[in-house]
Design an enzyme around this catalytic site. Structure first.
Site, PDB file in Angstrom:
ATOM      1  N   LYS A 165      37.553  43.183  55.297  1.00 38.21           N
ATOM      2  CA  LYS A 165      37.156  44.552  54.967  1.00 38.21           C
ATOM      3  C   LYS A 165      37.501  45.449  56.154  1.00 38.21           C
ATOM      4  O   LYS A 165      37.574  44.963  57.265  1.00 38.21           O
ATOM      5  CB  LYS A 165      35.647  44.628  54.690  1.00 38.21           C
ATOM      6  CG  LYS A 165      35.104  43.590  53.718  1.00 38.21           C
ATOM      7  CD  LYS A 165      35.391  43.969  52.303  1.00 38.21           C
ATOM      8  CE  LYS A 165      34.757  42.960  51.329  1.00 38.21           C
ATOM      9  NZ  LYS A 165      35.112  43.229  49.938  1.00 38.21           N
ATOM     10  N   HIS A 284      41.351  35.146  41.802  1.00 37.70           N
ATOM     11  CA  HIS A 284      40.294  36.155  41.739  1.00 37.70           C
ATOM     12  C   HIS A 284      40.161  36.628  40.299  1.00 37.70           C
ATOM     13  O   HIS A 284      41.152  36.732  39.586  1.00 37.70           O
ATOM     14  CB  HIS A 284      40.620  37.337  42.658  1.00 37.70           C
ATOM     15  CG  HIS A 284      39.447  38.245  42.858  1.00 37.70           C
ATOM     16  ND1 HIS A 284      39.047  39.150  41.898  1.00 37.70           N
ATOM     17  CD2 HIS A 284      38.570  38.373  43.878  1.00 37.70           C
ATOM     18  CE1 HIS A 284      37.969  39.800  42.334  1.00 37.70           C
ATOM     19  NE2 HIS A 284      37.659  39.340  43.527  1.00 37.70           N
TER      20      HIS A 284
END
Length: 465
Positions: A165, A284
């Site tokens: 992130k 994902h």
């Protein structure tokens, strides 16, 4: 005489309560909410018809084939306890309706058209039974759980990951730096976020190069095998393969794909490439909640998980039970078992409508990710067991001292939980105590414990039976 034209009730042809299912049939459990005035038998038969051979009127070409051989059959209907006007309709499909080795074709048939059907207020596919005769036409996961452990030389514990992130906006150089810090601190993997593809601020080739550098540097320092899920998802299949080829040339162990936005056809091709070239494949599930979150309409995630095991992937995100993303414990563990085990017994309390025999199809590691931190470690270790990947994004990068100490905190917490479990301690009851004890000799863990001691995401799970 000719044929008898006109419209007749679906249930006359497609509702067959005395049908005995065959071992080769694909079986489906649909949650059906009929429109007012439509009897459940008619609604169930309509689903069977529209997802197999039927259309809204009799056609003369019906006489050119054997409907009895090819039609889907609604063979059982039961009301859903506690819900008004909801039924579980069980449908059996003959195997010949489906192309071998194509999840795409399977879904186009079973859920392609029928969900827009006017006689139904809502429709949800709750579960599928895939017979070995069909699952054997798929390659499945590129490598599977055991081969992955052997490649990584990591045994007896869950694997640790971290999503880098901020997910968007970092340059490739800074991104690689973040990867290196996490891996050096003790994580097994770092991860591209699902929407990191190849944007103006960070093109894919630059990211791949800097991440590979980070992996090799961290491996040299720690003596452990490391990986970063390089997201190969792209706008075209050719571009995806180009990225996977480049990853292979760099010698990294794993690539990644967003399988629902990328599509099953692309996913299956990528999985074949990964097996042929020794790459692990991380999956994902971006977009899954659009399909699976509504209780009465859509497709349950356990079906998407089964489809992924057939199409191919070595890891897939599967909820956390304890973090910020969806997941009721029994139901989550139900589809976690469907991903990992060879044979799963029917168990309605866990949402498993059919016994599923995967024969020898390799298993998939479930990934727990989203809003989890060191205080969750005992619960995660107990719930998911060794064959899982625990992913802490903010729970690593949010550490007050930086990424590497954040990684250290997670690794120390994990090793402490695994050791405590192996010594016979009860993680559910003594979890906080185990973490506190470990933090006495790990300042990094102590700092993490302090930061996240009050964080909770207290909402009831939507995914209930």
């Amino acid at each position: 005489v000719g044929f008898k034209a006109g419209v007749k009730d679906y249930k006359l042809t497609y509702y067959t309560p005395d049908y005995e299912t065959k071992a080769t049939d694909i079986l489906a459990a649909f949650r059906v909410t009929p429109q007012p005035g439509v009897p459940p038998e008619e609604a169930g038969a309509a689903v069977a018809a529209e997802s197999s051979t039927g259309t809204w009127t009799t056609v003369w070409t019906d006489g050119l084939t054997s409907l009895d051989r090819y039609k889907g059959r609604c063979y059982h209907i039961e009301p859903v306890a506690g819900e008004e006007n909801q039924y579980i309709a069980y449908v059996a499909y003959p195997l010949d309706l489906f192309e071998e080795g194509s999840v795409t074709n399977m879904f186009t048939s079973i859920v392609g058209n029928v969900f827009g059907f006017k006689a139904l207020r809502a429709l949800r596919l709750e579960d599928l039974r895939i017979p070995p005769a069909y699952s054997k036409t798929f390659q499945g996961p590129p490598h599977g759980i055991q081969v992955e452990r052997d490649k990584l030389n990591k045994y007896g514990r869950p694997l640790l990951g971290c999503t880098i992130k901020p997910k968007l906006g970092l340059s490739a150089k800074n991104y690689g730096r973040a990867v290196y810090e996490c891996l050096r601190g003790g994580l097994d993997f770092t991860k591209d976020d699902e929407n990191v593809n190849s944007q103006p601020f960070m093109r894919w080739r630059d990211r791949f190069l800097f991440c590979a550098e980070a992996i090799y540097k961290a491996q040299a320092e720690t003596g452990e095998i490391k990986g970063h899920y390089l997201n190969a998802t792209a706008g075209t299949w050719e571009e995806m393969i180009k990225r996977a080829v480049f990853a292979r040339e760099l010698g990294v162990p794993i690539v990644m794909h967003d399988y629902l936005t990328g599509g099953f056809t692309a996913n299956t091709s990528l999985a074949h490439y990964c097996r042929d070239n020794g790459l692990l494949l991380h999956i994902h599930r971006a977009m899954h909640a659009v399909i699976d979150r509504q209780k009465n309409h859509g497709i349950h995630f356990r079906v998407l998980a089964k489809a992924l095991r057939m199409s191919g992937g070595d890891h897939i995100h599967a909820g956390t039970v304890v973090g910020k993303l969806e997941g009721e414990r029994d139901i989550t563990l139900g589809f976690v078992d469907l991903l990992r085990e060879d044979y799963i017994e029917q168990d309605r309390t866990r949402g498993i409508y059919f016994s599923q025999d995967w024969v020898s199809l390799p298993g998939v590691l479930p990934v727990a990710s989203g809003g989890i931190h060191v205080w969750h470690m005992p619960a995660l270790t107990e719930i998911f067991g060794d064959d899982s990947v625990l992913q802490f994004g903010g729970g690593t990068l949010g550490h007050p001292w930086g990424n590497a100490p954040g990684a250290v905190a997670n690794r120390v917490a994990l090793e402490a939980c695994v050791q405590a479990r192996n010594e016979g301690r009860d993680l559910a009851r003594e979890g906080n105590e185990i973490i506190r004890e470990a933090s006495k000799w790990s300042p990094e863990l102590a700092a993490a414990c302090e930061v996240w001691k009050e964080i909770k995401f207290e909402f009831p799970a939507m995914d209930t039976l």
